[in-house]
Design a protein around this motif. Structure first.
Motif, PDB file in Angstrom:
ATOM      1  N   GLY A   1       0.846  -1.180   0.000  1.00  0.00           N
ATOM      2  CA  GLY A   1       0.000   0.000   0.000  1.00  0.00           C
ATOM      3  C   GLY A   1       0.885   1.235   0.000  1.00  0.00           C
ATOM      4  O   GLY A   1       2.091   1.173  -0.230  1.00  0.00           O
ATOM      5  N   TYR A   2       0.277   2.382   0.290  1.00  0.00           N
ATOM      6  CA  TYR A   2       1.039   3.624   0.197  1.00  0.00           C
ATOM      7  C   TYR A   2       2.251   3.663   1.126  1.00  0.00           C
ATOM      8  O   TYR A   2       3.326   4.124   0.738  1.00  0.00           O
ATOM      9  CB  TYR A   2       0.146   4.824   0.530  1.00  0.00           C
ATOM     10  N   THR A   3       2.111   3.200   2.360  1.00  0.00           N
ATOM     11  CA  THR A   3       3.245   3.245   3.285  1.00  0.00           C
ATOM     12  C   THR A   3       4.411   2.428   2.746  1.00  0.00           C
ATOM     13  O   THR A   3       5.556   2.889   2.715  1.00  0.00           O
ATOM     14  CB  THR A   3       2.848   2.729   4.677  1.00  0.00           C
TER      15      THR A   3
ATOM     16  N   SER B   1      -5.320   1.728   0.563  1.00  0.00           N
ATOM     17  CA  SER B   1      -4.705   2.557  -0.466  1.00  0.00           C
ATOM     18  C   SER B   1      -5.460   2.504  -1.784  1.00  0.00           C
ATOM     19  O   SER B   1      -5.421   3.461  -2.560  1.00  0.00           O
ATOM     20  CB  SER B   1      -3.245   2.135  -0.691  1.00  0.00           C
ATOM     21  N   GLY B   2      -6.155   1.408  -2.049  1.00  0.00           N
ATOM     22  CA  GLY B   2      -6.901   1.291  -3.290  1.00  0.00           C
ATOM     23  C   GLY B   2      -8.403   1.365  -3.118  1.00  0.00           C
ATOM     24  O   GLY B   2      -9.152   1.097  -4.068  1.00  0.00           O
ATOM     25  N   ARG B   3      -8.878   1.747  -1.921  1.00  0.00           N
ATOM     26  CA  ARG B   3     -10.325   1.766  -1.669  1.00  0.00           C
ATOM     27  C   ARG B   3     -10.814   3.080  -1.087  1.00  0.00           C
ATOM     28  O   ARG B   3     -12.018   3.275  -0.924  1.00  0.00           O
ATOM     29  CB  ARG B   3     -10.698   0.659  -0.682  1.00  0.00           C
ATOM     30  N   ASN B   4      -9.931   3.986  -0.725  1.00  0.00           N
ATOM     31  CA  ASN B   4     -10.313   5.178   0.030  1.00  0.00           C
ATOM     32  C   ASN B   4     -11.046   6.197  -0.843  1.00  0.00           C
ATOM     33  O   ASN B   4     -11.224   5.994  -2.044  1.00  0.00           O
ATOM     34  CB  ASN B   4      -9.069   5.797   0.671  1.00  0.00           C
ATOM     35  N   GLY B   5     -11.443   7.302  -0.226  1.00  0.00           N
ATOM     36  CA  GLY B   5     -12.192   8.332  -0.939  1.00  0.00           C
ATOM     37  C   GLY B   5     -11.394   9.099  -1.966  1.00  0.00           C
ATOM     38  O   GLY B   5     -11.956   9.872  -2.736  1.00  0.00           O
ATOM     39  N   GLY B   6     -10.077   8.918  -1.960  1.00  0.00           N
ATOM     40  CA  GLY B   6      -9.248   9.568  -2.970  1.00  0.00           C
ATOM     41  C   GLY B   6      -8.969  11.034  -2.698  1.00  0.00           C
ATOM     42  O   GLY B   6      -8.643  11.788  -3.618  1.00  0.00           O
TER      43      GLY B   6
ATOM     44  N   ILE C   1      -7.450  12.267  -6.128  1.00  0.00           N
ATOM     45  CA  ILE C   1      -6.786  11.379  -7.073  1.00  0.00           C
ATOM     46  C   ILE C   1      -7.601  10.089  -7.205  1.00  0.00           C
ATOM     47  O   ILE C   1      -8.488   9.821  -6.391  1.00  0.00           O
ATOM     48  CB  ILE C   1      -5.344  11.026  -6.617  1.00  0.00           C
ATOM     49  N   HIS C   2      -7.295   9.327  -8.239  1.00  0.00           N
ATOM     50  CA  HIS C   2      -7.758   7.935  -8.331  1.00  0.00           C
ATOM     51  C   HIS C   2      -6.766   7.133  -7.487  1.00  0.00           C
ATOM     52  O   HIS C   2      -5.628   6.908  -7.889  1.00  0.00           O
ATOM     53  CB  HIS C   2      -7.716   7.491  -9.788  1.00  0.00           C
ATOM     54  N   PRO C   3      -7.158   6.701  -6.285  1.00  0.00           N
ATOM     55  CA  PRO C   3      -6.165   6.182  -5.340  1.00  0.00           C
ATOM     56  C   PRO C   3      -5.498   4.887  -5.786  1.00  0.00           C
ATOM     57  O   PRO C   3      -4.296   4.700  -5.548  1.00  0.00           O
ATOM     58  CB  PRO C   3      -6.962   5.998  -4.053  1.00  0.00           C
TER      59      PRO C   3
END
Length: 427
Positions: free
Chosen positions: A38-40, A68-73, A183-185
């Protein structure tokens, strides 16, 4: 071996194409083994690779599978508890360091997008929307606080001004942060993964870490292999499970729900959000929304403590959307999903080191998009021997939830009910 696909989200359906990544088979050696793509984990890996380290990432499912791929962006600055809370918690030097870093994550995202040409529908501008005079007063204080730390891209908005940027009659005013945005996360995560691989990093998908063998030369064991490393970065957050028991006791996975409409007409999309800013309200259990690159409305909110998946996500979130935008009553919902974030009791991140060679960052508490990118830089600095900023985070207190893991869900839900009631009553 079981294959874990992405959830059926809008992000997965609109993800940029990526090459298949194998599961780990056998034994590999590396300088740094990162657990979680994920992002971290991706941010840590990128900063380390840029500084000459050999990096291997093991991911239990797919890149960006979790929050990281499911959040509100939404690119939202600061932390889940703002700098004023930190100032009352730590000493002046640490508060200064943490305050200066509160706006760095968004800059890192923009630098990554530009440097590695990541296609993720990046847009500038985020709105904090006030529903009550008390919330508006809080935004006025927040603006002064953030400006004290050098963050000046802020505009307070009265009721007339906020109507110019969002077609919702509920707001008394708000604050616009032009260094915020959206963004598109998942595509951001996929682009960062491609950048990791372009620098020689290796990512193994469908490769859960099942055990960490601690010691002078730690080993990450996976179902069909192992990674021998000099250092380990634990970046699993809400999807870590009980891999590191001492971390699990001080955090709680929580679910948030998101829906996405069918594509809207250009005229309707412009009517809802004329400047294409993202919006979040100022409630304790807040709602958030924005337009996608193809003119859908993404709307999220609510928290399920303990990360259970609700049976009918649309039934929970659609009424919230229609309260904000009754003009969408005939619009179809194409996607609905849930995703977990990791909550800490203090709502501040938990950063630290176990022994001499296992580093971790977790517990973004709903502010993960920007914080995780900063965390990757801070972890990489510490592994390079520059630990001042790492130590500032590591000095934040870690509290176990009252009653342990058995009672953390009901206690947290009771607290959330109390603060939600305060929001509804306007005090």
């Amino acid at each position: 071996m079981a294959n874990t696909p992405y959830p059926q989200s809008y992000y997965a359906a609109s993800a940029n194409p990526v090459p298949p990544r194998p599961a780990l088979q056998g034994e590999v050696e590396t300088d740094i083994c990162v657990i979680g793509a994920g992002y971290t984990g991706l941010s840590s890996a990128l900063f380390l690779l840029e500084n000459g380290f050999k990096v291997t990432i093991v991911e239990a499912a797919k890149v960006g599978f979790g929050a990281s791929g499911r959040n509100g962006g939404q690119i939202v600055n600061s932390y889940s508890r703002d700098i004023d809370i930190i100032e009352r918690t730590v000493g002046p030097r640490e508060a200064q360091l943490l305050g200066e870093m509160a706006f760095e994550g968004g800059r890192i995202i923009r630098e990554r997008v530009a440097k590695y040409n990541i296609q993720c529908d990046l847009k500038d501008g985020g709105v904090f929307a006030a529903l009550t005079p008390k919330q508006m007063g809080h935004l006025e204080s927040q603006k002064r606080l953030w400006e004290r730390y050098g963050h000046t891209q802020l505009e307070l908005m009265d009721q007339k001004r906020i109507r110019e940027v969002v077609a919702c009659d509920s707001y008394l005013g708000g604050m616009l942060d032009m260094s915020g945005g959206h963004i598109h996360p998942l595509n951001l995560a996929l682009g960062e993964a491609a950048a990791v691989e372009s620098l020689g990093g290796v990512i193994y998908e469908q490769t859960p870490a099942v055990r960490i063998e601690r010691g002078a030369n730690p080993v990450v064991h996976t179902p069909q292999g192992k990674v021998r490393a000099k250092y380990i970065i634990v970046a699993g957050n809400a999807y870590l499970g009980n891999l590191v028991p001492e971390l699990a006791s001080k955090s709680m996975p929580c679910g948030t729900q998101v829906i996405t409409t069918e594509p809207l007409s250009d005229e309707l999309a412009r009517t809802l959000l004329p400047q294409d800013y993202c919006v979040e309200d100022c409630n304790y259990l807040l709602d958030y929304y924005r337009l996608t690159g193809d003119k859908r409305l993404i709307f999220g909110g609510g928290v399920v403590y303990g990360a259970r998946d609700p049976a009918n996500i649309e039934a929970i979130i659609r009424p919230k959307m229609l309260k904000a935008f009754p003009q969408l009553k005939d619009v179809k919902i194409d996607f609905a999903w849930t995703g977990n974030f990791l909550l800490t009791l203090s709502r501040l991140p938990q950063v630290g080191r176990i022994g001499d060679n296992i580093y971790y960052s977790q517990g973004c508490s709903g502010h993960g998009v920007t914080y995780t990118h900063l965390a990757g830089k801070v972890l990489a600095e510490a592994l390079r021997g520059q630990a001042e900023r790492f130590d500032a985070f590591a000095g934040l207190p870690h509290y176990p939830f009252p009653g342990g893991q058995m009672l953390r869900v009901p206690f947290s839900a009771m607290g959330a009910w109390y603060y939600s009631l305060r929001d509804r009553l306007g005090f």
